[in-house]
Design a protein around this motif. Structure first.
Motif, PDB file in Angstrom:
ATOM      1  N   ASN A  21       0.841  -1.204   0.000  1.00 41.67           N
ATOM      2  CA  ASN A  21       0.000   0.000   0.000  1.00 41.67           C
ATOM      3  C   ASN A  21       0.874   1.252   0.000  1.00 41.67           C
ATOM      4  OD1 ASN A  21      -2.976  -1.032   0.827  1.00 41.67           O
ATOM      5  ND2 ASN A  21      -1.429  -2.228   1.905  1.00 41.67           N
ATOM      6  N   VAL A  22       0.545   2.189  -0.876  1.00 42.96           N
ATOM      7  CA  VAL A  22       1.250   3.477  -0.920  1.00 42.96           C
ATOM      8  C   VAL A  22       0.207   4.590  -0.860  1.00 42.96           C
ATOM      9  CG1 VAL A  22       2.720   5.018  -2.266  1.00 42.96           C
ATOM     10  CG2 VAL A  22       3.188   2.567  -2.240  1.00 42.96           C
ATOM     11  N   GLU A  23       0.440   5.550   0.008  1.00 43.57           N
ATOM     12  CA  GLU A  23      -0.468   6.694   0.148  1.00 43.57           C
ATOM     13  C   GLU A  23       0.365   7.961   0.241  1.00 43.57           C
ATOM     14  OE1 GLU A  23      -4.432   7.017   2.648  1.00 43.57           O
ATOM     15  OE2 GLU A  23      -2.707   7.511   3.912  1.00 43.57           O
ATOM     16  N   ASP A  63       3.065  14.176   2.948  1.00 48.81           N
ATOM     17  CA  ASP A  63       3.050  13.047   3.882  1.00 48.81           C
ATOM     18  C   ASP A  63       2.986  11.765   3.057  1.00 48.81           C
ATOM     19  OD1 ASP A  63       2.838  11.375   6.014  1.00 48.81           O
ATOM     20  OD2 ASP A  63       0.779  11.896   6.546  1.00 48.81           O
ATOM     21  N   PHE A  64       4.058  10.961   3.119  1.00 52.15           N
ATOM     22  CA  PHE A  64       4.168   9.731   2.321  1.00 52.15           C
ATOM     23  C   PHE A  64       4.192   8.519   3.246  1.00 52.15           C
ATOM     24  CE2 PHE A  64       6.849   6.311   0.733  1.00 52.15           C
ATOM     25  CZ  PHE A  64       6.291   6.050  -0.506  1.00 52.15           C
ATOM     26  N   ALA A  65       3.469   7.465   2.854  1.00 52.97           N
ATOM     27  CA  ALA A  65       3.473   6.226   3.641  1.00 52.97           C
ATOM     28  C   ALA A  65       3.457   5.019   2.711  1.00 52.97           C
ATOM     29  CB  ALA A  65       2.257   6.196   4.569  1.00 52.97           C
ATOM     30  N   ILE A  66       4.250   4.012   3.059  1.00 51.72           N
ATOM     31  CA  ILE A  66       4.217   2.724   2.351  1.00 51.72           C
ATOM     32  C   ILE A  66       4.227   1.634   3.413  1.00 51.72           C
ATOM     33  CG2 ILE A  66       6.750   2.802   2.022  1.00 51.72           C
ATOM     34  CD1 ILE A  66       6.284   1.107  -0.538  1.00 51.72           C
ATOM     35  N   TRP A  67       3.260   0.720   3.328  1.00 54.57           N
ATOM     36  CA  TRP A  67       3.180  -0.354   4.303  1.00 54.57           C
ATOM     37  C   TRP A  67       2.733  -1.648   3.624  1.00 54.57           C
ATOM     38  CZ3 TRP A  67      -0.518   3.319   3.646  1.00 54.57           C
ATOM     39  CH2 TRP A  67      -1.845   2.910   3.538  1.00 54.57           C
ATOM     40  N   ILE A  68       2.932  -2.752   4.343  1.00 55.34           N
ATOM     41  CA  ILE A  68       2.667  -4.085   3.789  1.00 55.34           C
ATOM     42  C   ILE A  68       1.579  -4.773   4.599  1.00 55.34           C
ATOM     43  CG2 ILE A  68       3.654  -6.364   3.325  1.00 55.34           C
ATOM     44  CD1 ILE A  68       6.407  -4.979   3.184  1.00 55.34           C
TER      45      ILE A  68
END
Length: 291
Positions: A21-23, A63-68
């Motif tokens: 997921n990338v937001e 604001d950047f986020a990447i999670w699994i």
């Protein structure tokens, strides 16, 4: 075409049992102010991620986020079977030698012992997975850019409306400007007539009137303001980032409007100037959101 600094983008990609997921969200800021939340597996790529974002975003509070997310089956804790067997033998031996009764539920007892279950698994980032993740980042950035363009269209429409209003108000000054000159002349002459004993040179009076009226002349201010309005319109059509440039032009427009107000010396003209200031203030507020 202008772009807004406000935007949002999200993308999801799948790699084996994982969901990546990338937001990314952005608001207005004078410079690029980037905050990242990166899953541990991708932390080694943080500098590369920042470079990818900076190349696309340019300015804004980002604001950047990447999670699994993993499937429940792959997320289950691992049971250390050799350790369970070792614990079982030790406890059984102690029970027999000391005379302590054996547990009724061996399994429940054993799984609570230290290090029997563990989630500690070392995972390395493969080139294939990073390729998928980086494409996911690019897709989120593309969505962010589309959002910014869409917001920019709305901003440009608003700016055009405000620029048109200021141009119309500027044109409406002209009749009052001519009327003002005649009123100034009449007021001075009437003032002199009210003093019977006063003697004055008609030619000198005419020269002084011309000098006074020239000091109140706003022709240059009107021309400069009209030029600034045209320049603002042209700048909005430029391809590259132009938020700062539009801000500078708006400041110059404010200078000419203020000077026009200080020279107006006429109630109706001053009212028009106030309305121009109101339109310009709305431009200044929104220009802060332009990339």
């Amino acid at each position: 075409m202008i772009q807004s600094m406000t935007g949002y983008g999200k993308a999801i990609a799948t790699y084996k049992e994982k969901k990546i997921n990338v937001e990314i969200k952005s608001l207005n800021s004078k410079q690029l102010d980037l905050t990242t939340r990166i899953a541990p597996l991708y932390r080694e790529k943080e500098m590369e991620i920042r470079q990818i974002i900076a190349k696309t975003v340019e300015r804004g509070k980002v604001d950047f986020a990447i999670w699994i997310e993993k499937d429940a089956a792959s997320e289950g804790a691992v049971i250390n079977a050799p350790l369970v067997e070792n614990y079982y033998r030790q406890l059984k031996s102690i029970s027999e030698s000391v005379g302590i009764p054996e547990p009724q539920d061996w399994f429940a007892t054993l799984v609570r012992l230290p290090e029997v279950t563990s989630r500690t698994e070392v995972e390395e980032l493969s080139d294939d997975e990073w390729t998928v993740a980086s494409r996911c980042i690019e897709e989120a950035l593309s969505q962010l850019e589309s959002f910014r363009i869409q917001e920019g269209v709305a901003l440009q429409k608003k700016f055009t409306e405000k620029i048109d209003n200021i141009a119309a108000l500027l044109a409406s000054i002209e009749p009052y400007e001519k009327m003002r000159v005649e009123k100034i002349r009449a007021r001075i002459v009437e003032g002199l007539k009210a003093i019977p004993e006063a003697e004055y040179d008609g030619n000198r009076l005419e020269q002084e009137l011309i000098y006074y009226i020239e000091k109140l002349d706003i022709s240059e201010e009107k021309q400069r303001l009209a030029n600034h309005l045209t320049y603002f319109r042209k700048t909005m059509e430029e391809d590259h980032s132009q938020g700062k440039k539009l801000g500078f032009i708006a400041q110059e427009m404010g200078r000419e409007i203020n000077t026009t107000g200080s020279k107006s010396n006429h109630a109706e003209m001053q009212n028009i100037v106030v309305r121009m200031k109101d339109e310009l203030e709305q431009i200044k507020e929104q220009v802060l959101n332009v990339l």
